[in-house]
Design a protein around this motif. Structure first.
Motif, PDB file in Angstrom:
ATOM      1  N   PRO A 177       6.103  13.052 -15.818  1.00 37.98           N
ATOM      2  CA  PRO A 177       5.109  13.631 -14.901  1.00 37.98           C
ATOM      3  C   PRO A 177       5.146  12.985 -13.522  1.00 37.98           C
ATOM      4  O   PRO A 177       4.898  13.649 -12.516  1.00 37.98           O
ATOM      5  CB  PRO A 177       3.775  13.350 -15.601  1.00 37.98           C
ATOM      6  N   SER A 215       5.803  21.699   5.440  1.00 38.28           N
ATOM      7  CA  SER A 215       5.790  20.727   6.542  1.00 38.28           C
ATOM      8  C   SER A 215       4.702  19.682   6.370  1.00 38.28           C
ATOM      9  O   SER A 215       4.104  19.243   7.349  1.00 38.28           O
ATOM     10  CB  SER A 215       5.581  21.414   7.902  1.00 38.28           C
ATOM     11  N   GLY A 258       3.333  15.796   5.311  1.00 36.24           N
ATOM     12  CA  GLY A 258       3.852  14.539   5.833  1.00 36.24           C
ATOM     13  C   GLY A 258       4.024  13.436   4.817  1.00 36.24           C
ATOM     14  O   GLY A 258       4.036  12.269   5.179  1.00 36.24           O
ATOM     15  N   PHE A 259       4.191  13.802   3.527  1.00 37.52           N
ATOM     16  CA  PHE A 259       4.220  12.756   2.495  1.00 37.52           C
ATOM     17  C   PHE A 259       5.277  11.691   2.764  1.00 37.52           C
ATOM     18  O   PHE A 259       4.994  10.508   2.688  1.00 37.52           O
ATOM     19  CB  PHE A 259       4.465  13.362   1.117  1.00 37.52           C
ATOM     20  N   LEU A 298       4.457  11.471  10.588  1.00 39.23           N
ATOM     21  CA  LEU A 298       3.099  11.908  10.248  1.00 39.23           C
ATOM     22  C   LEU A 298       2.332  10.826   9.492  1.00 39.23           C
ATOM     23  O   LEU A 298       1.296  11.092   8.909  1.00 39.23           O
ATOM     24  CB  LEU A 298       3.164  13.186   9.405  1.00 39.23           C
ATOM     25  N   LEU A 338       8.077   5.320  -0.394  1.00 43.80           N
ATOM     26  CA  LEU A 338       7.222   5.615  -1.530  1.00 43.80           C
ATOM     27  C   LEU A 338       7.923   6.553  -2.497  1.00 43.80           C
ATOM     28  O   LEU A 338       7.741   6.476  -3.711  1.00 43.80           O
ATOM     29  CB  LEU A 338       5.914   6.243  -1.073  1.00 43.80           C
ATOM     30  N   ILE A 358       0.633  12.692 -13.699  1.00 43.25           N
ATOM     31  CA  ILE A 358       0.913  13.412 -12.447  1.00 43.25           C
ATOM     32  C   ILE A 358      -0.098  12.980 -11.385  1.00 43.25           C
ATOM     33  O   ILE A 358       0.264  12.665 -10.245  1.00 43.25           O
ATOM     34  CB  ILE A 358       0.865  14.939 -12.643  1.00 43.25           C
ATOM     35  N   PHE A 386      -1.605  10.221 -11.381  1.00 47.14           N
ATOM     36  CA  PHE A 386      -1.257   8.829 -11.080  1.00 47.14           C
ATOM     37  C   PHE A 386      -0.260   8.779  -9.916  1.00 47.14           C
ATOM     38  O   PHE A 386      -0.368   7.939  -9.027  1.00 47.14           O
ATOM     39  CB  PHE A 386      -0.677   8.163 -12.327  1.00 47.14           C
ATOM     40  N   ALA A 387       0.715   9.697  -9.911  1.00 49.60           N
ATOM     41  CA  ALA A 387       1.702   9.715  -8.828  1.00 49.60           C
ATOM     42  C   ALA A 387       1.008   9.927  -7.487  1.00 49.60           C
ATOM     43  O   ALA A 387       1.322   9.262  -6.496  1.00 49.60           O
ATOM     44  CB  ALA A 387       2.743  10.803  -9.074  1.00 49.60           C
ATOM     45  N   TYR A 388       0.022  10.842  -7.454  1.00 50.69           N
ATOM     46  CA  TYR A 388      -0.670  11.099  -6.187  1.00 50.69           C
ATOM     47  C   TYR A 388      -1.538   9.920  -5.773  1.00 50.69           C
ATOM     48  O   TYR A 388      -1.600   9.565  -4.591  1.00 50.69           O
ATOM     49  CB  TYR A 388      -1.512  12.372  -6.298  1.00 50.69           C
ATOM     50  N   GLU A 439      -1.027   6.827  -6.604  1.00 48.81           N
ATOM     51  CA  GLU A 439      -0.122   5.773  -6.164  1.00 48.81           C
ATOM     52  C   GLU A 439       0.292   6.061  -4.718  1.00 48.81           C
ATOM     53  O   GLU A 439       0.356   5.173  -3.887  1.00 48.81           O
ATOM     54  CB  GLU A 439       1.107   5.699  -7.072  1.00 48.81           C
ATOM     55  N   TYR A 440       0.568   7.366  -4.464  1.00 47.79           N
ATOM     56  CA  TYR A 440       0.974   7.730  -3.108  1.00 47.79           C
ATOM     57  C   TYR A 440      -0.073   7.292  -2.101  1.00 47.79           C
ATOM     58  O   TYR A 440       0.227   6.607  -1.127  1.00 47.79           O
ATOM     59  CB  TYR A 440       1.206   9.245  -2.994  1.00 47.79           C
ATOM     60  N   VAL A 487      -2.714  20.828   6.250  1.00 50.83           N
ATOM     61  CA  VAL A 487      -1.718  20.076   5.469  1.00 50.83           C
ATOM     62  C   VAL A 487      -0.729  19.341   6.351  1.00 50.83           C
ATOM     63  O   VAL A 487      -0.153  18.342   5.941  1.00 50.83           O
ATOM     64  CB  VAL A 487      -0.902  20.997   4.523  1.00 50.83           C
ATOM     65  N   THR A 488      -0.521  19.854   7.577  1.00 48.44           N
ATOM     66  CA  THR A 488       0.516  19.244   8.416  1.00 48.44           C
ATOM     67  C   THR A 488      -0.031  18.234   9.397  1.00 48.44           C
ATOM     68  O   THR A 488       0.708  17.693  10.211  1.00 48.44           O
ATOM     69  CB  THR A 488       1.280  20.340   9.202  1.00 48.44           C
ATOM     70  N   THR A 489      -1.347  17.961   9.348  1.00 49.07           N
ATOM     71  CA  THR A 489      -1.928  17.033  10.320  1.00 49.07           C
ATOM     72  C   THR A 489      -1.331  15.641  10.162  1.00 49.07           C
ATOM     73  O   THR A 489      -1.069  14.947  11.142  1.00 49.07           O
ATOM     74  CB  THR A 489      -3.453  16.975  10.166  1.00 49.07           C
ATOM     75  N   GLY A 490      -1.141  15.212   8.933  1.00 48.47           N
ATOM     76  CA  GLY A 490      -0.581  13.878   8.718  1.00 48.47           C
ATOM     77  C   GLY A 490      -0.530  13.572   7.236  1.00 48.47           C
ATOM     78  O   GLY A 490      -0.892  14.401   6.399  1.00 48.47           O
ATOM     79  N   ALA A 491      -0.044  12.358   6.931  1.00 46.18           N
ATOM     80  CA  ALA A 491       0.140  11.997   5.535  1.00 46.18           C
ATOM     81  C   ALA A 491      -1.173  12.076   4.766  1.00 46.18           C
ATOM     82  O   ALA A 491      -1.225  12.529   3.624  1.00 46.18           O
ATOM     83  CB  ALA A 491       0.726  10.595   5.433  1.00 46.18           C
ATOM     84  N   SER A 494      -2.160  15.696   4.155  1.00 46.89           N
ATOM     85  CA  SER A 494      -1.271  16.257   3.128  1.00 46.89           C
ATOM     86  C   SER A 494      -1.751  15.830   1.747  1.00 46.89           C
ATOM     87  O   SER A 494      -1.859  16.644   0.823  1.00 46.89           O
ATOM     88  CB  SER A 494       0.162  15.766   3.324  1.00 46.89           C
ATOM     89  N   ALA A 495      -2.055  14.524   1.625  1.00 40.10           N
ATOM     90  CA  ALA A 495      -2.496  14.019   0.330  1.00 40.10           C
ATOM     91  C   ALA A 495      -3.838  14.628  -0.044  1.00 40.10           C
ATOM     92  O   ALA A 495      -4.059  15.008  -1.198  1.00 40.10           O
ATOM     93  CB  ALA A 495      -2.597  12.499   0.368  1.00 40.10           C
ATOM     94  N   ILE A 507      -3.183  18.218  -1.263  1.00 34.93           N
ATOM     95  CA  ILE A 507      -2.461  18.365  -2.530  1.00 34.93           C
ATOM     96  C   ILE A 507      -3.328  17.844  -3.678  1.00 34.93           C
ATOM     97  O   ILE A 507      -3.344  18.421  -4.771  1.00 34.93           O
ATOM     98  CB  ILE A 507      -1.084  17.683  -2.489  1.00 34.93           C
ATOM     99  N   PHE A 554      -4.614  20.405  -6.337  1.00 29.71           N
ATOM    100  CA  PHE A 554      -4.151  20.239  -7.713  1.00 29.71           C
ATOM    101  C   PHE A 554      -5.351  20.105  -8.644  1.00 29.71           C
ATOM    102  O   PHE A 554      -5.388  20.681  -9.727  1.00 29.71           O
ATOM    103  CB  PHE A 554      -3.272  18.987  -7.781  1.00 29.71           C
TER     104      PHE A 554
END
Ligand SMILES: [Cu+2]
Lengths: 531, 281
Positions: free
Chosen positions: A216, A232, A234-235, A240, A246, B117, B119-121, B123-124, B210-214, B217-218, B221, B225
């Motif tokens: 997963p 697009s 920014g991950f 961004l 990571l 899954i 957990f991945a986010y 962690e991100y 979503v495109t403003t920045g990291a 985006s997080a 998502i 999700f």
């Protein structure tokens, strides 16, 4: 009572024949066979890509393969071998043998089992199909690091198809893992306590646990990678505020357990084959069991040893270096237990045993080079060179593939009711064993001398060694041809294998030998009682 | 009418219970043990494969791909429903207690993989936060917390109302159970409404996309999700309500009720972590 019988009769399942039988089957044995056949076919594709790679590297000036195509071949060789050959063939043997070994009639969820297999087909079609679209297949390696896999550096759609295929394969593997876990926990025959569970079943329990927790995370990383490309986001884009490093953490959090996913079932098989061929009980059953779990737990704590040069902190380097070395302890326990299992026994040098003993030799070499790579300064020196290529091919070819050959030679009579030719088997073993050492041993030296991996050409001084390696590939190719021929030949012969062809009576044998070869659809006329 | 559970047919699928004497004849009749063939797994696998490929074609802008994607998704739903239906039919043949035990255990493992899954986010976001030089990243508006806090209270509350529904059901109070169930579903829908409003507000008014920045985006998502999970949870609860209405559950057989409950609690716990991570921390 009569109504019950009526109900049973009325809902009696329809049986299909021929192709429809295979398409609709939920029998773990048929699904296992389909996995194995699928793996063999993919093995030929993946092996052919390796052949093209070796052909191109025969001469640094030939350039018969463009650098872009070389990247595709390299990426797809790894992806196919890992996801469609190694994981698939272990899943096939696991599917076939685990329910038999625990005395069950099938897996806990037979339909889900079929689904896990069939979901691989669209994924494989997408992977192979990506060769034929504009821009070709993915070129980012099986690790697919951004920014190399970002839209900027990988504008082709092969990368998109690759990501989608990997997510699909992940779904199938996670479903398969759930199935194995529930089957092993819930479906054991009465009396089969945890300490009586065959080691192959233990190895699959640990493998399923690792699949369940590792895949997963890969899916999550892939979804973020795809959304960076498509939406697009920014991950992994520093502009961004994202961080490409990571991705490496998430990828290897999956990627290292994946290494054990591809070897633990092989460990389990050896724990059956070596004692059977030595006419002894397995040595150190409990130690083997604990070692499997130690690998299954520590295996989740070592991922960043793939990232020593990627800019992680000194403390992190130290931890990941020491934890990686610590894994050699349980692995060593297993090696010594196998040797002790054979020690003083009446050894029969069948093909399965030859592959098993050959495995110990090659896997120890792979383990030792792994220990060297766990040492940070050495790793920094040989990072991204052929030393690393040599290491993981010793582990995956000298390790996983050798155990698979051993397992196939050992259980082929059970699966098909026919014996594989031992005479040809001996040839297969020696050609493969010599070929693989011939090909991969010199790569250690090339790596130390500084030959870069993942490149379509090399400096002129590496030419003689590369030609030598490419010639060795021919041995592996002939071994593969002979192995395939041997299987096809055996399938034309009458089913004359006995129920227990290796005469495991003398030792503690597992339940699959108690039933017919091949077993009937219902496995056991009566569910065995274990005392 | 509730079909009588066939305890004597335990030999059909379950290894562990099969040892109970069920009559030697049943043991030796191979037909009783033959695995049931089914077209559904391959049909569903093909459907999901087609959905993945068509998503790709939609991304490429291939004409008609959208329509085909909708068709493939619908087809997959039909295949999944057909599969579920065969379980209901075959259930009568199997040892239901054992099947429920297997399904419950399998469901917990499934939840564990779902947790990984997320957990991945997580962690991100924590990794990016603690290794990034500037936090919050430049141009990030501070998220408004009062409305999300209300939404959080509603979702947490719905875990309690669901628990009341299950307790009422176990005590045999069918009417109360159904009412609590309806309230839970309503609260879930209200939560999704809040979420939709929040998304619209951030996208439209705050230009936080979503495109403003990291971080954005997080944010999208993770909440997206999670929202998909709430939606699936609502579908499960509705299905359970429908089966309650039809009187398909009894004290011993209500595995899907329990599964829906666990799933809902899981979604709730994930939201609490998300709320803390994205809005408060
Ligand atoms: Cu590793």
């Amino acid at each position: 009572m009569s109504t019950q019988v009526a109900t049973l009769g009325e809902a009696h399942p329809r049986q299909y024949h021929g192709l429809l039988d295979w398409l609709t089957t939920t029998d773990h044995k048929k699904i296992g066979i389909m996995y194995l056949v699928f793996a063999l076919i993919n093995g030929w594709f993946g092996g052919s890509l390796a052949g093209l790679i070796r052909l191109n590297l025969y001469n640094p000036d030939w350039h018969i393969i463009s650098p872009a195509l070389y990247n595709q071949l390299m990426t797809m060789h790894a992806t196919i071998m890992i996801f469609l050959v190694l994981m698939t063939s272990f899943a096939g043997l696991g599917n076939y043998l685990v329910p038999l070994m625990i005395g069950a009639r099938d897996m806990a969820f037979p339909k889900l089992n079929a689904f896990s297999f069939w979901i691989m087909i669209p994924a494989a079609l997408m992977l192979y199909g990506s060769f034929f679209i504009a821009g070709g297949a993915a070129q980012g390696g099986w690790w697919s690091y951004p920014p190399l896999s970002s839209l900027q550096y990988a504008p082709g759609h092969g990368e998109d198809l690759w990501i989608l295929a990997v997510i699909l394969l992940g779904i199938g593997s996670i479903m398969g893992a759930i199935n194995f876990l529930v089957t092993i926990i819930d479906m054991r025959a009465p009396g089969m306590s945890w300490t009586k569970l065959p080691l192959f079943v233990w190895s699959w329990l640990v493998t399923a646990w690792m699949l369940l927790l590792a895949l997963p995370v890969l899916s999550g990383a892939m979804i973020m990678l795809l959304s960076d490309r498509w939406l697009s986001t920014g991950f992994y884009r520093p502009a961004l505020g994202g961080d490409p490093l990571l991705y490496q953490h998430l990828f290897w959090f999956f990627g290292h357990p994946e290494v054990y996913i591809m070897i633990l079932p092989g460990f389990g098989m050896l724990s059956h084959i070596i004692p059977a061929m030595s006419r002894k009980k397995v040595f150190g059953y409990k130690g083997m069991m604990v070692a499997l779990w130690a690998i299954g737990v520590i295996g989740f704590m070592v991922w960043a040893h793939h990232m020593f040069t990627a800019g992680i902190s000194g403390a992190a380097r130290m931890w990941f270096s020491m934890a990686s070395m610590a894994i050699s302890v349980p692995t060593g326990v297993k090696i010594y237990s196998w040797l002790a299992s054979a020690w003083g026994g009446v050894i029969r040098f069948t093909t399965a045993m030859k592959f098993a003993l050959g495995f110990i030799f090659t896997f120890v070499i792979g383990g030792l080079s792994g220990l060297m790579l766990a040492v940070v300064p050495f790793d920094i020196q040989v990072h991204n060179t052929y030393f690393v290529v040599a290491h993981f091919h010793y582990v995956l070819v000298g390790g996983s593939v050798m155990t698979l050959f051993a397992g196939i030679y050992f259980w082929f009579p059970k699966i098909t009711g026919r014996m594989l030719s031992e005479k040809m088997g001996s040839w297969v073993f020696w050609l493969f064993f010599i070929g693989m050492n011939w090909v991969f041993m010199p790569m250690h030296l090339l790596g130390i001398d500084g030959m870069s991996r993942r490149v379509a050409t090399y400096r002129p001084e590496f030419k003689p060694m590369n030609q030598f390696i490419s010639e060795g590939f021919i041995f592996m190719l002939i071994a593969g041809l002979l192995f395939t021929y041997s299987i096809l030949k055996a399938l034309t012969q009458p089913k004359d294998a006995p129920d227990d062809p290796w005469d495991t009576q003398a030792i503690e044998r597992s339940l699959e030998w108690e039933t017919a070869s091949p077993p009937p659809a219902y496995n056991f006329a009566e569910i065995p009682q274990i005392r | 009418m509730e079909p009588t559970p066939l305890t004597t047919s335990s030999t059909l699928t379950s290894g562990a219970l099969a040892a109970k004497p069920a009559g030697a004849a049943a043991h030796l009749d191979p037909h009783l043990h033959a695995p049931v063939p089914s077209f559904w797994p391959i049909l569903l696998a093909g459907g999901i494969g087609a959905v993945f490929f068509l998503v790709f074609l939609v991304y490429l802008g291939v004409p008609l791909a959208g329509v085909l994607l909708a068709a493939a998704a619908l087809y997959s739903l039909v295949a999944a429903a057909g599969w579920a239906n065969t379980i209901a039919v075959e259930r009568r043949l199997m040892d239901r207690l054992q099947t429920q035990k297997d399904l419950t255990r399998g469901f917990f493992f499934f939840l564990a993989s779902e947790a990984m899954i997320f957990f991945a986010y997580f962690e991100y976001i924590y990794y990016t936060r603690f290794t990034g030089s500037v936090w919050p990243p430049a141009g990030m508006p501070k998220l408004e917390t009062s409305l999300p806090a209300v939404a959080t209270l509603i979702l947490v509350g719905s875990s309690f109302t669901l628990n009341f529904a299950v307790k009422a059901f176990l005590r045999g109070k069918q009417a109360a159970a159904k009412n609590w169930m309806l309230l839970t579903i309503a609260m879930g829908i209200v939560f999704l409404g809040f979420q939709g409003f929040e998304w619209g507000y951030l996208n439209g008014v705050m230009s936080f996309t979503v495109t403003t920045g990291a971080f954005s985006s997080a944010y999208f998502i993770m909440t997206g999700f999670h929202g998909a999970h709430v939606t699936v949870g609502l579908l499960m609860l509705s299905l359970v309500y429908w089966r309650m209405e039809k009187g398909e559950y009894n004290r011993d057989y209500h595995m899907s009720l329990m599964a829906a409950e666990y799933y809902w609690h899981f979604v709730d716990i994930v939201w609490i972590l998300l709320f803390f991570t994205l809005y408060l921390f």
